[in-house]
Design an enzyme around this catalytic site. Structure first.
Site, short mmCIF file in Angstrom:
data_model
loop_
_atom_site.label_atom_id
_atom_site.label_comp_id
_atom_site.label_asym_id
_atom_site.label_seq_id
_atom_site.Cartn_x
_atom_site.Cartn_y
_atom_site.Cartn_z
N CYS A 1 -11.32 118.70 -17.94
CA CYS A 1 -12.30 119.76 -18.21
C CYS A 1 -11.77 121.18 -17.97
O CYS A 1 -11.70 121.97 -18.91
CB CYS A 1 -13.53 119.54 -17.36
SG CYS A 1 -14.21 117.90 -17.60
C1 UGA Z 1 -15.40 119.73 -13.35
C2 UGA Z 1 -16.64 120.43 -12.79
O1 UGA Z 1 -16.55 120.47 -11.35
C3 UGA Z 1 -17.92 119.71 -13.21
O2 UGA Z 1 -19.06 120.42 -12.73
C4 UGA Z 1 -17.96 119.65 -14.74
O3 UGA Z 1 -19.07 118.96 -15.21
C5 UGA Z 1 -16.71 118.93 -15.23
O4 UGA Z 1 -15.55 119.64 -14.78
C6 UGA Z 1 -16.78 118.92 -16.74
O5 UGA Z 1 -16.68 119.98 -17.36
O6 UGA Z 1 -17.06 117.87 -17.30
P1 UGA Z 1 -13.92 117.62 -12.63
O7 UGA Z 1 -13.00 117.96 -13.76
O8 UGA Z 1 -14.31 116.21 -12.44
O9 UGA Z 1 -15.31 118.44 -12.77
O10 UGA Z 1 -13.17 118.04 -11.32
P2 UGA Z 1 -13.41 118.99 -10.05
O11 UGA Z 1 -13.84 118.19 -8.90
O12 UGA Z 1 -14.21 120.17 -10.39
O13 UGA Z 1 -11.91 119.42 -9.78
C7 UGA Z 1 -11.13 120.04 -10.80
C8 UGA Z 1 -9.75 120.37 -10.29
O14 UGA Z 1 -9.80 121.45 -9.37
C9 UGA Z 1 -9.04 119.23 -9.57
O15 UGA Z 1 -7.73 119.15 -10.07
C10 UGA Z 1 -9.03 119.67 -8.12
O16 UGA Z 1 -7.89 119.20 -7.46
C11 UGA Z 1 -9.00 121.17 -8.24
N1 UGA Z 1 -9.56 121.90 -7.07
C12 UGA Z 1 -10.88 121.80 -6.78
C13 UGA Z 1 -8.73 122.72 -6.31
O17 UGA Z 1 -7.52 122.84 -6.57
N2 UGA Z 1 -9.28 123.42 -5.26
C14 UGA Z 1 -10.59 123.33 -4.95
O18 UGA Z 1 -11.02 124.01 -3.99
C15 UGA Z 1 -11.42 122.49 -5.72
#
Ligand code: UGA
Length: 441
Positions: free
Chosen positions: A259
């Site tokens: 995403c």
């Molecule tokens: C993300 C959004 O959080 C959802 O709300 C949304 O619905 C979804 O995309 C989508 O568009 O379908 P997701 O891709 O499952 O969800 O993952 P996240 O938990 O948001 O994490 C995304 C990335 O950010 C991961 O690689 C994680 O490691 C990274 N991250 C997250 C960081 O590097 N630092 C942080 O503080 C948080």
């Protein structure tokens, strides 16, 4: 009420089982025959907590899967949940959206139907879909999803908000039906009832803002490293300020998944297509692309730029914990960089399917075959770290719970590069490890 859900990927499958759990009669439609067959046998094509249990509970009763669009004929509501991948230029590729719309069109008659667009689509797409269906009695509703992979089932049943975009807010019928569908949630969940364009933009704005928070702290982490500050303490203090909030401030090796990277690039394109220069969002993307290279250079520098034949234990293959999804995974990007520079990689992930997907990825990609023999994917963490010249953490699992005394005796060289700042650095250092985090030592 009978509901059709088109697409059985992350979004469509969770929508299907979730609506079946609410008591609706649900038909999941997908063009992939093998997938449909397996789904009807209760076999889940993707790894997601609680999903297979729910699928097994409802399939054959409230839920069935088919490749035929015929089922749409007697469905009151159709959810469109097909993928919108990135095309070669960074735009969202709407091929599947439009081919599914055509297939739906072929099944429409005079009866009233509601077509709900759940896929993440560029602003203006709902309007275009309505234009394609203008000769039919169809209301088009934008209903973006906010599911996080790994906890998507939980998110489906515990949404923070429901966003619904309509063509005309004066016309109550589709609004009432959508409210009825989502009436199973707790009464306190806010409904944002708005126009198509705002609903579409809410999705991109939310993902881009979260991604920007991550890139912001990742940029700071580089300075932190140089000046000797600890980014973990900096962000902890920042997060206490309620205006900033303490979520999504973990510095690391960058955001990944299906995403954020794609949506941020698609948003940049939408700015450019409207002749606006997207400065901040472009920087978010650039910082993210650079972060893994910066981290890799940090590892290389430790070895005076020569990592040839050095053994790296890479802990974390999928882009985040509890998923098998490798899309844009930083762990995989790092493995590529290590292998290309002559290193030997032992990769590990707790999720079996993530390990399988990694093996398949390297087997299938012929361009990588020449260094494929230097990669070993293992199912045991202690076997993975055995004889390693360094441990590299790439996914934010809580590796603190592992037996670090045992790890200490297994490795060749006691050095950890913590790409997710997940380890208790003090504890690790006390055991005699050298510790290098992202923006912290
Ligand atoms: C993300 C959004 O959080 C959802 O709300 C949304 O619905 C979804 O995309 C989508 O568009 O379908 P997701 O891709 O499952 O969800 O993952 P996240 O938990 O948001 O994490 C995304 C990335 O950010 C991961 O690689 C994680 O490691 C990274 N991250 C997250 C960081 O590097 N630092 C942080 O503080 C948080």
């Amino acid at each position: 009420m009978k509901i059709s859900v088109i697409g059985t990927g992350y979004v469509g499958l969770i929508q299907s089982v979730g609506l079946a759990e609410f008591g609706f009669d649900v038909v999941g439609i997908d063009i992939d025959e093998t997938k449909v067959k397996r789904l009807n046998e209760g076999k889940c094509p993707l790894y997601e907590d609680d999903l297979e249990e729910l699928l097994k509970k409802h399939v054959g009763n409230k839920l069935k899967f088919t490749t035929s669009y015929d089922e749409i004929k007697d469905s009151a509501v159709i959810f469109l949940c097909v993928g919108t991948p990135q095309d070669d230029e960074g735009n969202a590729d709407l091929r599947f959206i439009y081919s599914a719309t055509e297939s739906i069109k072929n099944q429409l008659d005079d009866g009233y139907k509601i077509l709900v667009i759940k896929s993440t689509v560029p602003i203006g797409t709902n309007r275009k879909i309505k234009e394609l269906l203008k000769d039919y009695n169809v209301a088009v509703v934008s209903n973006p999803e906010f599911l996080r992979e790994g906890i998507a089932v939980y998110d489906f049943f515990n949404p923070e908000r429901i966003v619904l975009g309509f063509e005309n807010l004066e016309y109550k019928k589709p609004i009432d039906v959508m409210k009825e569908i989502y009436s199973h949630f707790d009464n306190n969940i806010p409904f944002i009832i708005t126009d198509w364009e705002s609903a579409e933009m809410i999705k991109y704005a939310s993902n881009a803002f979260l991604a920007t928070k991550i890139s912001f702290v990742n940029e700071l982490s580089k300075l932190s490293d140089e000046v000797g500050a600890d980014i973990k303490i900096v962000t902890k203090a920042m997060g206490i300020d309620k205006r900033i909030g303490n979520k999504f401030l973990n510095a690391g090796i960058g955001y990944a998944g299906s995403c954020f990277p794609k949506d941020i690039k698609a948003l940049i394109k939408q700015f450019e297509n409207n002749n606006i220069s997207p400065k901040l969002i472009k920087a978010t993307d650039e910082v993210n692309e650079e972060q893994i290279c910066w981290f890799f250079n940090k590892i290389k520098n430790y070895y005076n730029n020569d990592i040839n034949q050095k053994i790296f234990a890479v802990l974390g293959l999928a882009f985040k914990p509890n998923t098998d999804d490798l899309r844009e995974s930083r762990g995989i990007k790092l493995i590529d960089l290590l292998l290309k520079n002559g290193a030997i990689v032992k990769g590990f992930d707790y999720v079996e399917k993530a390990r399988e997907n990694t093996i398949n990825r390297y087997k299938l990609d012929k361009s990588k075959a020449f260094y494929g023999y230097n990669l070993y994917i293992l199912e045991d963490l202690y076997e993975t770290v055995k004889d390693a010249d360094a441990i590299v953490i790439t996914t934010e699992y809580n590796f603190n719970n592992e037996d670090w005394e045992k790890i200490k005796t297994a490795v060749k060289n006691k050095v950890v590069f913590d790409g997710r700042n997940i380890l208790n650095a003090e504890k690790i250092k006390k055991l005699g490890f050298e510790y290098y985090g992202v923006g912290r030592k």
